[in-house]
Enzyme design. Structure first.
Site, PDB file in Angstrom:
ATOM      1  CG  ASP A 173     -10.374  -2.443  12.418  1.00  0.00           C
ATOM      2  OD1 ASP A 173      -9.577  -1.610  11.972  1.00  0.00           O
ATOM      3  OD2 ASP A 173     -10.056  -3.624  12.647  1.00  0.00           O
TER       4      ASP A 173
ATOM      5  CB  SER B 204     -13.285  -0.385   4.804  1.00  0.00           C
ATOM      6  OG  SER B 204     -14.204  -1.423   4.550  1.00  0.00           O
TER       7      SER B 204
ATOM      8  CG  HIS C 183     -10.187  -3.463   8.473  1.00  0.00           C
ATOM      9  ND1 HIS C 183      -9.379  -4.028   9.433  1.00  0.00           N
ATOM     10  CD2 HIS C 183     -11.247  -4.278   8.324  1.00  0.00           C
ATOM     11  CE1 HIS C 183      -9.952  -5.154   9.852  1.00  0.00           C
ATOM     12  NE2 HIS C 183     -11.080  -5.319   9.197  1.00  0.00           N
TER      13      HIS C 183
ATOM     14  CG  ASN D 157      -2.193  -0.830   0.941  1.00  0.00           C
ATOM     15  OD1 ASN D 157      -3.068  -0.415   0.193  1.00  0.00           O
ATOM     16  ND2 ASN D 157      -2.251  -2.018   1.526  1.00  0.00           N
TER      17      ASN D 157
ATOM     18  CG  ASN E 187      -6.569   1.039   9.489  1.00  0.00           C
ATOM     19  OD1 ASN E 187      -5.446   0.675   9.134  1.00  0.00           O
ATOM     20  ND2 ASN E 187      -7.505   0.183   9.877  1.00  0.00           N
TER      21      ASN E 187
HETATM   22  N1  NHR Z   1      -6.025   1.719  16.763  1.00  0.00           N
HETATM   23  C1  NHR Z   1      -7.192   2.257  17.099  1.00  0.00           C
HETATM   24  N2  NHR Z   1      -7.284   2.826  18.300  1.00  0.00           N
HETATM   25  N3  NHR Z   1      -8.284   2.217  16.300  1.00  0.00           N
HETATM   26  C2  NHR Z   1      -8.209   1.600  15.117  1.00  0.00           C
HETATM   27  O1  NHR Z   1      -9.290   1.589  14.331  1.00  0.00           O
HETATM   28  C3  NHR Z   1      -7.004   1.002  14.703  1.00  0.00           C
HETATM   29  C4  NHR Z   1      -5.910   1.089  15.567  1.00  0.00           C
HETATM   30  C5  NHR Z   1      -4.677   0.503  15.232  1.00  0.00           C
HETATM   31  C6  NHR Z   1      -4.545  -0.205  14.073  1.00  0.00           C
HETATM   32  C7  NHR Z   1      -5.472  -1.224  12.028  1.00  0.00           C
HETATM   33  C8  NHR Z   1      -6.280  -2.513  12.306  1.00  0.00           C
HETATM   34  C9  NHR Z   1      -6.796  -3.188  11.066  1.00  0.00           C
HETATM   35  O2  NHR Z   1      -7.004  -2.537  10.037  1.00  0.00           O
HETATM   36  C10 NHR Z   1      -5.627  -0.333  13.213  1.00  0.00           C
HETATM   37  C11 NHR Z   1      -6.853   0.280  13.499  1.00  0.00           C
HETATM   38  C12 NHR Z   1      -3.879  -4.350  14.588  1.00  0.00           C
HETATM   39  C13 NHR Z   1      -4.732  -5.128  15.347  1.00  0.00           C
HETATM   40  C14 NHR Z   1      -4.217  -6.012  16.446  1.00  0.00           C
HETATM   41  O3  NHR Z   1      -4.970  -6.753  17.063  1.00  0.00           O
HETATM   42  C15 NHR Z   1      -6.088  -5.063  15.079  1.00  0.00           C
HETATM   43  C16 NHR Z   1      -6.557  -4.214  14.088  1.00  0.00           C
HETATM   44  C17 NHR Z   1      -5.690  -3.423  13.335  1.00  0.00           C
HETATM   45  C18 NHR Z   1      -4.352  -3.497  13.594  1.00  0.00           C
HETATM   46  N4  NHR Z   1      -2.910  -5.957  16.775  1.00  0.00           N
HETATM   47  C19 NHR Z   1      -2.256  -6.701  17.829  1.00  0.00           C
HETATM   48  C20 NHR Z   1      -2.039  -5.797  19.056  1.00  0.00           C
HETATM   49  O4  NHR Z   1      -2.022  -6.364  20.153  1.00  0.00           O
HETATM   50  C21 NHR Z   1      -0.884  -7.192  17.420  1.00  0.00           C
HETATM   51  C22 NHR Z   1      -0.941  -8.099  16.232  1.00  0.00           C
HETATM   52  C23 NHR Z   1       0.413  -8.328  15.582  1.00  0.00           C
HETATM   53  O5  NHR Z   1       1.416  -7.716  15.996  1.00  0.00           O
HETATM   54  O6  NHR Z   1       0.444  -9.091  14.604  1.00  0.00           O
HETATM   55  O7  NHR Z   1      -1.845  -4.575  18.891  1.00  0.00           O
HETATM   56  O8  NHR Z   1      -7.083  -4.409  11.104  1.00  0.00           O
HETATM   57  C1  GAR Z   2      -3.152  -4.859   3.882  1.00  0.00           C
HETATM   58  O1  GAR Z   2      -3.919  -5.855   3.271  1.00  0.00           O
HETATM   59  C2  GAR Z   2      -3.957  -4.120   4.931  1.00  0.00           C
HETATM   60  O2  GAR Z   2      -5.305  -4.005   4.585  1.00  0.00           O
HETATM   61  C3  GAR Z   2      -3.785  -5.026   6.099  1.00  0.00           C
HETATM   62  O3  GAR Z   2      -2.469  -5.475   6.041  1.00  0.00           O
HETATM   63  C4  GAR Z   2      -2.039  -5.502   4.688  1.00  0.00           C
HETATM   64  C5  GAR Z   2      -0.739  -4.766   4.559  1.00  0.00           C
HETATM   65  O4  GAR Z   2      -0.195  -4.960   3.281  1.00  0.00           O
HETATM   66  N1  GAR Z   2      -4.010  -4.331   7.315  1.00  0.00           N
HETATM   67  C6  GAR Z   2      -4.336  -4.955   8.418  1.00  0.00           C
HETATM   68  O5  GAR Z   2      -4.581  -6.136   8.450  1.00  0.00           O
HETATM   69  C7  GAR Z   2      -4.362  -4.081   9.640  1.00  0.00           C
HETATM   70  N2  GAR Z   2      -4.616  -4.888  10.767  1.00  0.00           N
HETATM   71  P1  GAR Z   2       1.005  -4.072   2.781  1.00  0.00           P
HETATM   72  O6  GAR Z   2       2.042  -4.044   3.900  1.00  0.00           O
HETATM   73  O7  GAR Z   2       1.528  -4.811   1.582  1.00  0.00           O
HETATM   74  O8  GAR Z   2       0.482  -2.722   2.464  1.00  0.00           O
END
Ligand code: NHR
Ligand code: GAR
Length: 237
Positions: A153, A144, A117, A22, A115
């Site tokens: 999210d 999205s 997602h 991305n 973000n």
């Molecule tokens: N933070 C907030 N407060 N609100 C959102 O809407 C967020 C955010 C941080 C990241 C991206 C999100 C996605 O698009 C995002 C949206 C990480 C996790 C997660 O569970 C969930 C959703 C998203 C990003 N992370 C774990 C944690 O404990 C670690 C997972 C890992 O390291 O692989 O932070 O999906």
């Molecule tokens: C993307 O598919 C994005 O939507 C997703 O991770 C990928 C990153 O790809 N995001 C999440 O799952 C956030 N929790 P990229 O590093 O090649 O852009």
């Protein structure tokens, strides 16, 4: 200032954790003159993220802030905020950033934190969305872009891009199809934000002066002219 001067480009910081496709799509759209923005820094919480290499190749500062050096989320997010703010961005973009952010952090960037997602929100918030979409038997999936709020999210959704789920799909083939729409979504949305056409207020998303009653749909949205020719600048994965 002479009247012919263009407004200065939107300053951005992009946060990543991984592959950075991305990020690449955003950098390519800027380089092609399609998005009036500049990336001042790319920051990863993962030292090995390939996206850092993509940033370096483009001459953009590639910084690592490893969450493993911090005792808790609050201290990590405070350091992340300091690092970001050194670059004075008007927009902060989460592009595959995998750390949940604290309410203080999110509040500091209210209205200027986006973000992407990998699902058709509000369906499938959280992680592992492609596998969960297959398990649920949905016929459509996608990606999205939303303004980030404290609740994961659940911030106001700007636009969604749909793809079909095909009978032979596994999580990898579905993810690859979703990524092709992801790479179209971010350049479009960042351009709108940079042009001042997009903002968030307490009621939700304001686009061209009107509140969105529902998220935009990529296939029926304005400005398809921004869209590239379908040739991805990097192989699918
Ligand atoms: N933070 C907030 N407060 N609100 C959102 O809407 C967020 C955010 C941080 C990241 C991206 C999100 C996605 O698009 C995002 C949206 C990480 C996790 C997660 O569970 C969930 C959703 C998203 C990003 N992370 C774990 C944690 O404990 C670690 C997972 C890992 O390291 O692989 O932070 O999906
Ligand atoms: C993307 O598919 C994005 O939507 C997703 O991770 C990928 C990153 O790809 N995001 C999440 O799952 C956030 N929790 P990229 O590093 O090649 O852009």
């Amino acid at each position: 200032m002479p009247p012919a001067d263009k407004p200065s480009p939107l300053a951005m910081v992009v946060l990543i954790s991984g592959h950075g496709s991305n990020l690449q799509a955003i950098m390519d759209a800027i380089a092609a003159g399609k998005v009036p923005a500049e990336i001042r820094a790319v920051i990863s919480n993962q030292p090995q993220a390939f996206g850092l290499e993509r940033a370096r190749r483009a001459g953009i500062p590639a910084l690592v802030l490893d969450h493993r050096g911090f005792p808790d989320r609050e201290s990590y997010d405070a350091a992340l905020r300091d690092l970001i703010d050194r670059h004075d961005p008007g927009l902060v973009v989460l592009a595959g950033f995998m750390r949940i952010l604290t309410p203080d952090f999110v509040g500091h960037y209210k209205g200027r934190l986006l973000n992407i997602h990998p699902s058709l929100l509000p369906a499938f918030p959280g992680l592992d969305t492609h596998r969960r979409a297959l398990a649920a038997g949905v016929r459509e999936h996608g990606a999205s872009i939303h303004f980030v709020t404290a609740e994961l999210d659940s911030g106001p959704v700007i636009i969604r891009g749909r793809v079909p789920v095909l009978p032979a799909d596994d999580a990898a083939t579905l993810a690859a199809r979703v990524q092709r729409v992801e790479h179209r979504l971010y350049p479009l949305v960042i351009r709108w934000f940079a042009e001042g056409r997009l903002r968030m207020d307490d009621e939700g998303v304001v686009f061209d002066g009107r509140h969105l009653a529902a998220p935009l749909d990529l296939e029926s949205c304005p400005d398809a002219s921004l869209e590239h020719d379908g040739q991805d600048s990097q192989p699918p994965h």
